[in-house]
Design a protein around this motif. Structure first.
Motif, PDB file in Angstrom:
ATOM      1  N   MET A   1       0.525  -5.144  -4.024  1.00  9.20           N
ATOM      2  CA  MET A   1       0.894  -5.714  -2.732  1.00  9.20           C
ATOM      3  C   MET A   1      -0.275  -5.506  -1.769  1.00  9.20           C
ATOM      4  O   MET A   1      -0.766  -4.388  -1.617  1.00  9.20           O
ATOM      5  CB  MET A   1       2.160  -5.019  -2.222  1.00  9.20           C
ATOM      6  N   VAL A   2      -0.723  -6.583  -1.156  1.00 11.46           N
ATOM      7  CA  VAL A   2      -1.808  -6.512  -0.172  1.00 11.46           C
ATOM      8  C   VAL A   2      -1.213  -6.741   1.207  1.00 11.46           C
ATOM      9  O   VAL A   2      -0.438  -7.685   1.413  1.00 11.46           O
ATOM     10  CB  VAL A   2      -2.897  -7.562  -0.458  1.00 11.46           C
TER      11      VAL A   2
ATOM     12  N   ASP B   1       1.468   2.146   7.433  1.00 17.52           N
ATOM     13  CA  ASP B   1       2.567   3.110   7.444  1.00 17.52           C
ATOM     14  C   ASP B   1       3.937   2.436   7.408  1.00 17.52           C
ATOM     15  O   ASP B   1       4.956   3.102   7.207  1.00 17.52           O
ATOM     16  CB  ASP B   1       2.484   3.999   8.697  1.00 17.52           C
ATOM     17  N   LYS B   2       3.952   1.133   7.567  1.00 15.76           N
ATOM     18  CA  LYS B   2       5.209   0.380   7.651  1.00 15.76           C
ATOM     19  C   LYS B   2       5.618  -0.194   6.298  1.00 15.76           C
ATOM     20  O   LYS B   2       6.796  -0.184   5.926  1.00 15.76           O
ATOM     21  CB  LYS B   2       5.041  -0.739   8.681  1.00 15.76           C
ATOM     22  N   PHE B   3       4.634  -0.726   5.541  1.00 15.58           N
ATOM     23  CA  PHE B   3       4.914  -1.356   4.253  1.00 15.58           C
ATOM     24  C   PHE B   3       4.273  -0.552   3.124  1.00 15.58           C
ATOM     25  O   PHE B   3       3.062  -0.605   2.920  1.00 15.58           O
ATOM     26  CB  PHE B   3       4.374  -2.789   4.231  1.00 15.58           C
ATOM     27  N   LYS B   4       5.097   0.197   2.394  1.00 16.77           N
ATOM     28  CA  LYS B   4       4.573   1.062   1.334  1.00 16.77           C
ATOM     29  C   LYS B   4       5.060   0.680  -0.062  1.00 16.77           C
ATOM     30  O   LYS B   4       4.428   1.026  -1.054  1.00 16.77           O
ATOM     31  CB  LYS B   4       4.930   2.516   1.630  1.00 16.77           C
TER      32      LYS B   4
ATOM     33  N   ASP C   1      10.152  -2.564   0.983  1.00 14.54           N
ATOM     34  CA  ASP C   1       9.868  -2.776   2.402  1.00 14.54           C
ATOM     35  C   ASP C   1       9.668  -4.249   2.733  1.00 14.54           C
ATOM     36  O   ASP C   1       9.608  -4.622   3.907  1.00 14.54           O
ATOM     37  CB  ASP C   1       8.606  -1.998   2.805  1.00 14.54           C
ATOM     38  N   MET C   2       9.545  -5.087   1.692  1.00 17.15           N
ATOM     39  CA  MET C   2       9.367  -6.529   1.894  1.00 17.15           C
ATOM     40  C   MET C   2      10.696  -7.286   1.963  1.00 17.15           C
ATOM     41  O   MET C   2      10.710  -8.512   2.123  1.00 17.15           O
ATOM     42  CB  MET C   2       8.518  -7.110   0.756  1.00 17.15           C
TER      43      MET C   2
ATOM     44  N   VAL D   1      -2.041  -1.856  -1.379  1.00 15.52           N
ATOM     45  CA  VAL D   1      -1.131  -0.739  -1.643  1.00 15.52           C
ATOM     46  C   VAL D   1      -1.326  -0.371  -3.122  1.00 15.52           C
ATOM     47  O   VAL D   1      -1.234  -1.232  -4.001  1.00 15.52           O
ATOM     48  CB  VAL D   1       0.326  -1.146  -1.369  1.00 15.52           C
ATOM     49  N   PRO D   2      -1.625   0.889  -3.437  1.00 15.48           N
ATOM     50  CA  PRO D   2      -2.083   1.256  -4.777  1.00 15.48           C
ATOM     51  C   PRO D   2      -1.093   1.085  -5.924  1.00 15.48           C
ATOM     52  O   PRO D   2      -1.496   0.958  -7.072  1.00 15.48           O
ATOM     53  CB  PRO D   2      -2.490   2.722  -4.624  1.00 15.48           C
TER      54      PRO D   2
END
Length: 252
Positions: free
Chosen positions: A114-115, A122-125, A129-130, A198-199
């Motif tokens: 996820m990019v 800090d909001k989308f991890k 969260d999507m 996001v890793p």
């Protein structure tokens, strides 16, 4: 003199026979997914990992690969209608696609990431969260398929993954679902500090070259060529050229 003439004629016959047996393999790709396949900005030539790989495979079995650019979503229909012989566009092997086409032995391990915009670090991890958000992806890709499973999410599909990244930068979506290697290459080449990867890797799978269901003979030939270039070291050279030094997992 007669022996010399016979030798020349025999050599010419062998060369002619070899040329006649060589085939041109028409390869369909989508030149918008660097480093796998993309247009060189200086020459406008289609280059990349997949392109070098399929070219080397064809050469290893005495054939020649001719590259044709098209939209990713049209690759499988093009194979099914015999418009192209091979699909080479970082195509992930999935059960759904295996119902439509045949795949060669895997040649590369892949996974989705996820990019997001850096301001949302800090909001989308996680993918959760999507939920209810807008996700961008390339049409027909595994990223688009995964995005469509997110609860309440709106999926915006684009012909080229570069368009999806641009939409993210313009606040048109909250994330992009895309292959990890493509993302790393994009971030390296563009030095874009406004977005980040996001890793966590989703849906680890493998890429393969695709052929029509009724083209088992070509499939066998491609697998033979892939085996040859892996054994003679050509695969490793192509890998390092486009993707850097191979991790241990890719050396198996």
């Amino acid at each position: 003199m007669k022996k010399l003439l016979l030798s020349v004629l025999l050599g010419s016959a062998i060369a002619a026979s070899s040329a006649a047996s060589a085939a041109t393999i028409l390869v369909g790709t989508d030149a918008g997914l660097a480093p796998f396949e993309f247009k060189d900005p200086k020459t406008n030539e289609i280059v990349g990992f997949d392109i070098d790989l399929i070219t080397a495979i064809a050469k290893a079995v005495g054939d020649e690969a001719k590259i044709q650019n098209m939209q990713f979503a049209g690759l499988i229909p093009a194979l099914q209608s015999n418009m192209v012989d091979v699909g080479a566009a970082a195509i992930t092997i999935t059960p759904e696609r295996q119902k439509q086409v045949l795949f060669t032995d895997p040649y590369y391990d892949v996974g989705l990431v996820m990019v997001i915009q850096k301001k949302n670090e800090d909001k989308f991890k996680t993918l959760k969260d999507m939920e209810g958000k807008r996700i961008c992806a390339q049409i027909g890709s595994t990223g688009s398929i995964l995005a469509s499973t997110v609860k309440g999410a709106t999926v915006a599909n684009f012909d080229q993954i570069g368009e999806a990244f641009m939409e993210l930068k313009m606040n048109g979506c909250d994330s992009v679902m895309v292959d990890k290697t493509v993302t790393l290459y994009y971030l390296t080449k563009h030095n874009d500090k406004d977005i980040l990867m996001v890793p966590h890797v989703y849906n680890p799978k493998q890429n393969g070259f695709a052929v029509a269901k009724n083209n088992k003979a070509l499939l066998d030939k491609l697998n033979k060529g892939l085996k040859i270039i892996k054994e003679n070291g050509e695969y490793d050279k192509i890998y390092e050229k486009w993707l850097g030094k191979k991790p241990d997992a890719q050396q198996k």
